[in-house]
Design an enzyme around this catalytic site. Structure first.
Site, PDB file in Angstrom:
ATOM      1  N   LYS A   1       0.839  -1.202   0.000  1.00 22.10           N
ATOM      2  CA  LYS A   1       0.000   0.000   0.000  1.00 22.10           C
ATOM      3  C   LYS A   1       0.869   1.244   0.000  1.00 22.10           C
ATOM      4  O   LYS A   1       0.573   2.233  -0.657  1.00 22.10           O
ATOM      5  CB  LYS A   1      -0.892   0.001   1.252  1.00 22.10           C
ATOM      6  CG  LYS A   1      -2.129  -0.838   1.098  1.00 22.10           C
ATOM      7  CD  LYS A   1      -3.292  -0.187   1.864  1.00 22.10           C
ATOM      8  CE  LYS A   1      -4.590  -0.910   1.612  1.00 22.10           C
ATOM      9  NZ  LYS A   1      -4.846  -2.002   2.538  1.00 22.10           N
TER      10      LYS A   1
ATOM     11  N   GLU B   1      -3.933 -23.133   1.321  1.00 24.79           N
ATOM     12  CA  GLU B   1      -3.757 -23.795   2.617  1.00 24.79           C
ATOM     13  C   GLU B   1      -3.618 -22.777   3.748  1.00 24.79           C
ATOM     14  O   GLU B   1      -4.075 -23.002   4.872  1.00 24.79           O
ATOM     15  CB  GLU B   1      -2.521 -24.699   2.571  1.00 24.79           C
ATOM     16  CG  GLU B   1      -2.388 -25.619   3.739  1.00 24.79           C
ATOM     17  CD  GLU B   1      -3.507 -26.651   3.813  1.00 24.79           C
ATOM     18  OE1 GLU B   1      -3.527 -27.568   2.990  1.00 24.79           O
ATOM     19  OE2 GLU B   1      -4.366 -26.514   4.704  1.00 24.79           O
TER      20      GLU B   1
ATOM     21  N   GLY C   1      -3.831 -21.846   9.921  1.00 27.34           N
ATOM     22  CA  GLY C   1      -2.394 -21.556   9.883  1.00 27.34           C
ATOM     23  C   GLY C   1      -1.565 -22.727   9.407  1.00 27.34           C
ATOM     24  O   GLY C   1      -1.713 -23.189   8.270  1.00 27.34           O
TER      25      GLY C   1
ATOM     26  N   ILE D   1      -1.540 -25.886  10.155  1.00 24.14           N
ATOM     27  CA  ILE D   1      -2.103 -27.252  10.035  1.00 24.14           C
ATOM     28  C   ILE D   1      -2.561 -27.447   8.584  1.00 24.14           C
ATOM     29  O   ILE D   1      -3.424 -26.703   8.113  1.00 24.14           O
ATOM     30  CB  ILE D   1      -3.315 -27.449  10.981  1.00 24.14           C
ATOM     31  CG1 ILE D   1      -2.936 -27.130  12.429  1.00 24.14           C
ATOM     32  CG2 ILE D   1      -3.849 -28.865  10.860  1.00 24.14           C
ATOM     33  CD1 ILE D   1      -4.123 -27.152  13.399  1.00 24.14           C
TER      34      ILE D   1
ATOM     35  N   ASP E   1     -14.102 -15.123  11.267  1.00 19.37           N
ATOM     36  CA  ASP E   1     -12.895 -15.747  10.733  1.00 19.37           C
ATOM     37  C   ASP E   1     -13.029 -17.283  10.808  1.00 19.37           C
ATOM     38  O   ASP E   1     -12.767 -17.987   9.826  1.00 19.37           O
ATOM     39  CB  ASP E   1     -11.698 -15.253  11.556  1.00 19.37           C
ATOM     40  CG  ASP E   1     -10.386 -15.852  11.119  1.00 19.37           C
ATOM     41  OD1 ASP E   1      -9.797 -15.346  10.155  1.00 19.37           O
ATOM     42  OD2 ASP E   1      -9.965 -16.849  11.732  1.00 19.37           O
TER      43      ASP E   1
ATOM     44  N   LYS F   1     -13.436 -20.170   7.628  1.00 21.12           N
ATOM     45  CA  LYS F   1     -12.600 -21.377   7.562  1.00 21.12           C
ATOM     46  C   LYS F   1     -13.479 -22.630   7.538  1.00 21.12           C
ATOM     47  O   LYS F   1     -13.189 -23.592   6.828  1.00 21.12           O
ATOM     48  CB  LYS F   1     -11.634 -21.394   8.755  1.00 21.12           C
ATOM     49  CG  LYS F   1     -10.577 -20.281   8.661  1.00 21.12           C
ATOM     50  CD  LYS F   1      -9.841 -20.082   9.979  1.00 21.12           C
ATOM     51  CE  LYS F   1      -8.775 -19.005   9.859  1.00 21.12           C
ATOM     52  NZ  LYS F   1      -8.214 -18.575  11.144  1.00 21.12           N
TER      53      LYS F   1
END
Ligand code: HSE
Length: 410
Positions: free
Chosen positions: A38, A120, A125, A127, A192, A196
């Protein structure tokens, strides 16, 4: 300069810098051709790549081997990801909001234009749960996938429980450590984890649903009284994302939940995430790992790049193969609590069958449908009512019996 194996990276925040570290450590820094940021003048660690600000006209880049999108805005990320898939590029993203909201069309574009699209880093994160579900569980009917999918919320709940620090202080720490999103509402509001969960469900069950079809309640209303209640009854509170398939009914939710020490999630603390998978033939698997942070998430983004180099793409072998319907009529046991009983009486939920489990009735135990909670979610949030799922049948009975004894005494 040839751009044959080169990478264009959008965003140089915590995850972008982690990804860069993996390129450096693996002698591949030269592959990073351009980094789009940015503000070019911002002080940051020195990198060899060209630093540029976003070109507002187009995100398409025909010359790159792969585009790696690691910015926070889902709206801007959509343009970057979609426009490059449209020209058959390989694209990596960790933007769970973007993916959860547009998965069907992104998968379609990937297939239609022959690019590759991996993500992924968007889920849990470090995993590698997307590849596990997509590859290992491809041929086994999955019954349930649940777990702790948000590192920031888990970090806050751990700090409240173990160290007794304030909610605000714990949130600030999660932000300072680079776990929380730019707008932490997404973390603490359970969005969030919801995004997921949507991505997980697509791979586990082959059904893509929209985030707004699913109930998510976050941890904002969890009070000190709730923490004390959990301690008194040998429980911890965890924000649990849950998906299960019963017949052709898919049940999805993100809800704070009491867990006891027999539950594998009990000892998952701080920014750690964990995923429980249960399928017909493989049985149960449990994965635990860091769910947020620069290097843990950067590592799976780098793995996605190596996977693309090796010609890997997700098979989506279960997608749209069965007539699965989202079911929100599922009834769950919950504890509702607030500062005063009138707050609970004003959330639009029928609590006539609920049992008071404390002296002033500001804590109630009862059964309710996911759909009822979803319908009244705004009022629940506004009135500061905490909703915590309770699954431990022994504890449910104990609370009910204690309540009856209290009523007899009165
Ligand atoms: N804000 C996210 C979390 C980052 O706290 O889990 C990883 O997706």
């Amino acid at each position: 300069m040839s751009t044959e194996n080169k990478v264009k990276l959008y965003g140089f925040g915590a995850v972008g810098q982690g990804f860069h570290s993996y390129l450096v450590d693996n002698n591949e820094e030269d592959r990073l051709h351009t980094v789009i940021v940015k503000d070019e003048t911002k002080k940051r660690k020195p990198i060899k790549a060209i630093l540029e600000t976003t070109n507002p006209n187009t995100a398409q880049d025909k010359t790159m081997h792969a585009i790696v999108e690691l910015i926070s805005s889902a709206e801007e990320a959509y343009g970057i990801v979609y426009e490059n898939l449209e020209i058959g590029k390989n694209v990596i993203s960790a933007n769970k909001k973007l993916i959860a909201n547009h998965l069907a069309e992104l998968v379609k574009a990937e297939k239609q234009y022959n690019g590759k699209f991996l993500y992924e880093g968007a889920v849990c994160g470090s995993i590698p749960i997307i590849r596990i579900l997509n590859d290992l569980f491809a041929n086994d009917p999955v019954r349930q996938v649940s777990g702790i999918f948000n590192g920031s919320s888990n970090y806050i709940l751990s700090k409240l429980f173990n160290e007794g620090i304030s909610y605000q202080e714990a949130l600030q720490q999660a932000q300072d450590l680079g776990f929380a999103e730019a707008d932490p509402t997404s973390d603490v509001g359970g969005y969030d984890a919801l995004y997921k969960l949507i991505i997980v469900a697509a791979h586990a069950f082959g059904k893509i649903v929209k985030p707004n079809e699913v109930l998510n309640i976050g941890i904002q209303n969890i009070s000190l009284a709730d923490i004390e209640f959990a301690k008194k009854h040998h429980q911890k509170i965890k924000l649990i994302a849950k998906s299960s398939l019963e017949g052709n009914k898919l049940i999805l939710s993100v809800l704070p939940t009491f867990v006891n020490s027999e539950n594998d999630l009990f000892n998952v603390e701080n920014e750690y995430n964990a995923v429980l998978v249960e399928s017909d033939n493989i049985g149960q698997h449990f994965y635990k790992g860091k769910g947020a942070g620069s290097l843990p998430t950067g590592s799976v983004v780098y793995s996605d790049l190596k996977a693309i180099d090796a010609g890997y793409s997700y098979s989506y072998s279960k997608l749209d193969k069965q007539n699965i319907q989202l079911a929100n009529e599922e009834q769950i046991n919950v504890v509702l609590s607030a500062e005063t009983v009138s707050n609970i009486q004003n959330i639009g939920v029928d609590i006539s069958n609920f049992t008071p489990i404390n002296f002033d009735g500001s804590q109630l135990l009862g059964k309710i449908a996911l759909a009822d909670l979803k319908r009244n979610k705004t009022l629940i949030e506004q009135k500061g009512v905490s909703v915590i799922v309770i699954e431990d049948e022994n504890l449910i009975n104990e609370l009910r019996n204690a309540s009856v004894k209290e009523a007899v005494k009165l």
